[in-house]
Design a protein around this motif. Sequence first.
Motif, PDB file in Angstrom:
ATOM      1  N   VAL A   1       0.841  -1.206   0.000  1.00  0.00           N
ATOM      2  CA  VAL A   1       0.000   0.000   0.000  1.00  0.00           C
ATOM      3  C   VAL A   1       0.876   1.256   0.000  1.00  0.00           C
ATOM      4  O   VAL A   1       0.617   2.197  -0.761  1.00  0.00           O
ATOM      5  CB  VAL A   1      -0.954  -0.008   1.217  1.00  0.00           C
ATOM      6  CG1 VAL A   1      -1.726   1.290   1.303  1.00  0.00           C
ATOM      7  CG2 VAL A   1      -1.905  -1.183   1.139  1.00  0.00           C
TER       8      VAL A   1
ATOM      9  N   ARG B   1     -10.510   4.214   7.136  1.00  0.00           N
ATOM     10  CA  ARG B   1     -10.625   4.389   5.685  1.00  0.00           C
ATOM     11  C   ARG B   1     -12.099   4.503   5.305  1.00  0.00           C
ATOM     12  O   ARG B   1     -12.774   3.506   5.081  1.00  0.00           O
ATOM     13  CB  ARG B   1      -9.991   3.206   4.963  1.00  0.00           C
ATOM     14  CG  ARG B   1      -8.498   3.145   5.177  1.00  0.00           C
ATOM     15  CD  ARG B   1      -7.912   1.944   4.480  1.00  0.00           C
ATOM     16  NE  ARG B   1      -6.469   1.928   4.659  1.00  0.00           N
ATOM     17  CZ  ARG B   1      -5.692   0.936   4.292  1.00  0.00           C
ATOM     18  NH1 ARG B   1      -6.217  -0.128   3.720  1.00  0.00           N
ATOM     19  NH2 ARG B   1      -4.399   0.996   4.483  1.00  0.00           N
TER      20      ARG B   1
ATOM     21  N   THR C   1      -8.344   3.728  -2.472  1.00  0.00           N
ATOM     22  CA  THR C   1      -8.185   2.334  -2.838  1.00  0.00           C
ATOM     23  C   THR C   1      -9.529   1.872  -3.377  1.00  0.00           C
ATOM     24  O   THR C   1     -10.551   2.011  -2.721  1.00  0.00           O
ATOM     25  CB  THR C   1      -7.692   1.471  -1.664  1.00  0.00           C
ATOM     26  OG1 THR C   1      -7.668   0.120  -2.078  1.00  0.00           O
ATOM     27  CG2 THR C   1      -8.529   1.607  -0.436  1.00  0.00           C
TER      28      THR C   1
ATOM     29  N   ILE D   1      -5.161   1.101  -6.445  1.00  0.00           N
ATOM     30  CA  ILE D   1      -4.936   2.350  -5.717  1.00  0.00           C
ATOM     31  C   ILE D   1      -4.675   3.455  -6.732  1.00  0.00           C
ATOM     32  O   ILE D   1      -3.824   3.311  -7.605  1.00  0.00           O
ATOM     33  CB  ILE D   1      -3.767   2.199  -4.731  1.00  0.00           C
ATOM     34  CG1 ILE D   1      -4.156   1.210  -3.628  1.00  0.00           C
ATOM     35  CG2 ILE D   1      -3.374   3.546  -4.135  1.00  0.00           C
ATOM     36  CD1 ILE D   1      -3.056   0.863  -2.671  1.00  0.00           C
TER      37      ILE D   1
ATOM     38  N   LEU E   1      -7.483   6.504   1.376  1.00  0.00           N
ATOM     39  CA  LEU E   1      -6.228   6.110   2.018  1.00  0.00           C
ATOM     40  C   LEU E   1      -5.567   7.324   2.656  1.00  0.00           C
ATOM     41  O   LEU E   1      -5.142   7.284   3.790  1.00  0.00           O
ATOM     42  CB  LEU E   1      -5.267   5.528   0.982  1.00  0.00           C
ATOM     43  CG  LEU E   1      -5.406   4.067   0.622  1.00  0.00           C
ATOM     44  CD1 LEU E   1      -4.362   3.695  -0.405  1.00  0.00           C
ATOM     45  CD2 LEU E   1      -5.287   3.191   1.842  1.00  0.00           C
TER      46      LEU E   1
END
Length: 115
Positions: A18, A63, A90, A95, A111
């Motif tokens: 991530v 989130r 995301t 992403i 995010l």
Amino acid sequence: NAEKRGKRQVIIRPASKVIVKFLETMMKHGYIGEFEIIDDRRAGKIVVELTGRVNKCGVISPRFDIALNEIEKWVGTLLPSRLFGYIVLTTSLGIMDHEEARKRKTGGKVLGYFY
């Protein structure tokens, strides 16, 4: 913080997929230079070259879900101007920043943001 102190590079640890995708989004828009992933057989590290363009970079926890029609509201809340900065989402397509999500007509979870 490192950029405010005048540092040219910073080490981020632990590394994750991530974080790498978030950094790729920042690099695509020219906010940071190259970055290198160092595998130390533990959690890993990322060395990021700074360019001096990042004013603020933050993460949003929890989130929150964002529908396609709510993206504009979040842009007004998180960014100083509509023309300045990006929100990273995301989505089911991966992403991406909020402009790409709008083009692909998809919502997702927030995010973080940078400007």
